[in-house]
Structures are given as structure tokens and as C-alpha cells.
Design an enzyme around this catalytic site. Sequence first.
Site, PDB file in Angstrom:
ATOM      1  N   ARG A   1       0.841  -1.216   0.000  1.00 53.32           N
ATOM      2  CA  ARG A   1       0.000   0.000   0.000  1.00 53.32           C
ATOM      3  C   ARG A   1       0.870   1.258   0.000  1.00 53.32           C
ATOM      4  NH1 ARG A   1      -2.244   1.727   4.462  1.00 53.32           N
ATOM      5  NH2 ARG A   1      -2.669  -0.349   5.288  1.00 53.32           N
TER       6      ARG A   1
ATOM      7  N   TYR B   1     -16.901  17.618 -16.691  1.00 52.89           N
ATOM      8  CA  TYR B   1     -17.141  16.180 -16.635  1.00 52.89           C
ATOM      9  C   TYR B   1     -18.208  15.888 -15.580  1.00 52.89           C
ATOM     10  CZ  TYR B   1     -16.182  11.239 -15.720  1.00 52.89           C
ATOM     11  OH  TYR B   1     -16.288   9.887 -15.528  1.00 52.89           O
TER      12      TYR B   1
ATOM     13  N   ASP C   1      -8.039  20.081 -13.973  1.00 59.04           N
ATOM     14  CA  ASP C   1      -8.230  18.784 -14.626  1.00 59.04           C
ATOM     15  C   ASP C   1      -7.831  18.991 -16.089  1.00 59.04           C
ATOM     16  OD1 ASP C   1      -9.163  16.559 -16.004  1.00 59.04           O
ATOM     17  OD2 ASP C   1     -10.978  16.353 -14.799  1.00 59.04           O
TER      18      ASP C   1
ATOM     19  N   LYS D   1      -7.777   7.784 -19.679  1.00 59.07           N
ATOM     20  CA  LYS D   1      -8.009   8.348 -21.001  1.00 59.07           C
ATOM     21  C   LYS D   1      -6.710   8.285 -21.816  1.00 59.07           C
ATOM     22  CE  LYS D   1     -11.947   8.796 -19.062  1.00 59.07           C
ATOM     23  NZ  LYS D   1     -12.430  10.023 -18.442  1.00 59.07           N
TER      24      LYS D   1
HETATM   25  C1  PLP Z   1     -12.944  10.334 -17.191  1.00 58.24           C
HETATM   26  C2  PLP Z   1     -12.707  11.671 -16.595  1.00 58.24           C
HETATM   27  C3  PLP Z   1     -12.565  11.827 -15.212  1.00 58.24           C
HETATM   28  C4  PLP Z   1     -12.715  10.665 -14.232  1.00 58.24           C
HETATM   29  O1  PLP Z   1     -11.720   9.719 -14.414  1.00 58.24           O
HETATM   30  P1  PLP Z   1     -11.910   8.144 -14.104  1.00 58.24           P
HETATM   31  O2  PLP Z   1     -10.583   7.598 -14.453  1.00 58.24           O
HETATM   32  O3  PLP Z   1     -13.037   7.657 -14.966  1.00 58.24           O
HETATM   33  O4  PLP Z   1     -12.234   8.025 -12.654  1.00 58.24           O
HETATM   34  C5  PLP Z   1     -12.316  13.101 -14.721  1.00 58.24           C
HETATM   35  N1  PLP Z   1     -12.205  14.167 -15.553  1.00 58.24           N
HETATM   36  C6  PLP Z   1     -12.341  14.051 -16.896  1.00 58.24           C
HETATM   37  C7  PLP Z   1     -12.209  15.264 -17.750  1.00 58.24           C
HETATM   38  C8  PLP Z   1     -12.600  12.802 -17.453  1.00 58.24           C
HETATM   39  O5  PLP Z   1     -12.752  12.698 -18.783  1.00 58.24           O
END
Ligand code: PLP
Length: 380
Positions: A53, A105, A178, A203
Site C-alpha cells: 500500500r 465532466y 483537470d 483516457k
Molecule cells: C474520465 C474523466 C474523469 C474521471 O476519471 P476516471 O478515471 O473515470 O475516474 C475526470 N475528468 C475528466 C475530464 C474525465 O474525462
Amino acid sequence: MAQSDWKPATLAAQAAGAVDPQSGAVVPPIQPSTTFARDRDYELVNPDNTYLRYHNDAVRVAEKVLCGLERAADSLVFPSGMAAIAAVMRTVPNGGRVLLQSGIYWGTTKWVRAFCARREIVLEEVEASDTGALRAACEAGPVSLVFVETPSNPWLRTVDIAAAADLAHAAGAALVVDSTAATPILSHPLALGADIVMHSATKAINGHTDVLGGVLSCRTPGALWDEIRDDRDGAGAVMGPFEAWLLVRGMRTLPLRVERMCQTAQALAEYLDDHPGVAAVLYPGLPSHPGHDLAARQMTGGFGYLLSVLVKGGREDALRVAGRLNLFHRATSLGGVESLVEHRHTIEPHTGIPENLLRLSIGIEDAGDLRADLGQALGQ
Ligand SMILES: *Cc1c(COP(=O)(O)O)cnc(C)c1O
């Protein structure tokens, strides 16, 4: 040449110099053990490792690559993008005030709303692509955290990161960006003044639609960063060795993939913008996009792999186009090597997404094939 001088393509391809000194392998091994032994004198056999962990070699390699690409002081990998966002949000004190960009998102908005309600945190959703609106919200009182997403998903709005950082700092807040749709290849929010940059590594960073992951990177370590690290390791929001190994493998081609995805996305955005079956294209690479000049300053080498198309007509017309596509998979998510199409209104009917909007995530297929597929689906 010092590793700190490596360009992104070198850093990614060589996984920041990861080799296995024991076997000589140029690919680091997967170490699944959850615990690490001590010798007869009760000294750790390897002083870096006690328990999985806290200590995971594959995660360390992934973090080193991401930290280098992001030009960050430090990076922390999480088991999903949402786990990374949750880790940042948990630093906000009860009774604090959070400014969240509106129209981002949906998973973020939904979870942050519930979290803030539970913790009695004042949440204000602000159209942060409008710097004036963000200024007014920042000047209305002390702020704990400002969270923006640029380019935003699925509206593709762009936020002036440097201005947002100044406003957040003047209000006593940290700025979190983000940057999932920009990737660490196209944009460097930390250099523009952001305190923490976040990505869903699910992504484009992993890029092969087979790993869930998230990452936070910081401009300067300090109390906030220590709190996030301790919370991750203590509360256990950690990535496992197999996922981290796959993530490192996926990232070796990140700069190449992003370059191709951006080129194709730009060409398709221009094609769709001129198409009689299309009412509008939302993509920061188009000169008509309201955030084009800003995106050109904040993003280098391309405008990303994500675009939204407003099909002429209504819901049925958009769904008919989506249904006719042969190459684009009809699926949620983005950033993979395979192109995806998503009718967001079906997923979030109550958030103001137009019924005729299709979000496209452009992969690395042949650009002509993708264009022909869109052409036949739109009916030329
Ligand atoms: C997919 C996404 C998230 C969340 O990510 P996960 O890996 O699905 O938890 C957050 N912000 C954006 C812009 C995303 O496309």
C-alpha cells in the site's frame, strides 16, 4: 545527457530510464508481492519496501514518467481519475468554500456536489471560462479550492489558467486543473501557476482503454501535498502493480499517439465544420472557437483529441448519425487508440447538454477512414 534534459518522446519511450538491474531486462518486471521481508537482524532486505500500500515499484516508475512529462515537483498515481479528485477534495476543511467550474465532466460535478453537501462545504459552480465570472466569485469571500477543467468535457470550453491561478491565490485558494483533455504533452498548467494538475490516466495517458487510473502532480510540495500523499497511502486509494505496469507500457507511446490524435481531430473538426449536416463544431482548434487564441497560447502542439458536434436537427437526427457510424464505437470514455462517439444527452439528460450533441474522441485510425465514416453517417 542528463535525464532531466530528455524531451517528452524520449522520457516516455524509455519509461524514464526504467530497467531491471537484476535481470538486465529493458522492461521493468511486475512485482505482485504485497509484503517485503526483513533479515535476521530485522533490517529490511530492501529499505525502500515494506508493504504494497505504501511501496509499489511499478507505481514509482509510472509516477516518475508522469512527473517528468508534467514538469512537476512530484506526482501521485491513483486507482482512477475520480480517486485523484476525491483525494484533493478531502483536503478542504468542513465549512470551507469551493469554486467548481460549471459544465465539466459530469462524474466530477455529481460526486463533488454530494461530497460538499455531506461535509457542509459551500459549493459554488462558476462558468470559469469567463474570467470575469471567476473573478466575481473569488472576490466574494475566502475560498479553499478552485477546480477547473480545460478544455472542458463535453463543451470544450477553455479556461485562462494563469488568470485563474492569480484569482485563486488572491482568495487564499489552491488552483486545481483537470487537464485530461489536454494531456501532459499539450499543456503544462503548473508552469502557468496552477498548484495541482489532475488527469484521468484512464483516457489518453494510458490510451489503450484497458486501465483505470488517475494522477495528481504538484508545482511545489508542502502541507497540502503531504496531506494528499498521507491520505492516499493511509486510506488506501492506491493502484495495483498489474495496472501500474500496463500504464507504464501504455505511456511509452503517449507523445506519438497525442500528436496523431490531434492532427486527425483538427482535420475532422475542419471537415465537419463545413459539412451541411452539421450545425456547429466545438473544438478549440477552430479559429471560430471563442477560446481559440487562449488555447493556442496554453496548448502547444495541438488542441486535443476531443470534439463535440451539433448535428443539424434534434435528438433523433443525432442518434441516427451515431447509429450509422461503422468505425466509431458507440461508447462512453475518451482518449483511447480507437475512436468513440457518445450521445451525452442520453447519459446526463438534466444538465443542459443539447440533444443534438455528439462527442467524438478521436483515436489513431487512418484519418481518411474516419472522415469517410463520418461522411456516410451524416449522409454526405
Ligand atoms: C474520465 C474523466 C474523469 C474521471 O476519471 P476516471 O478515471 O473515470 O475516474 C475526470 N475528468 C475528466 C475530464 C474525465 O474525462
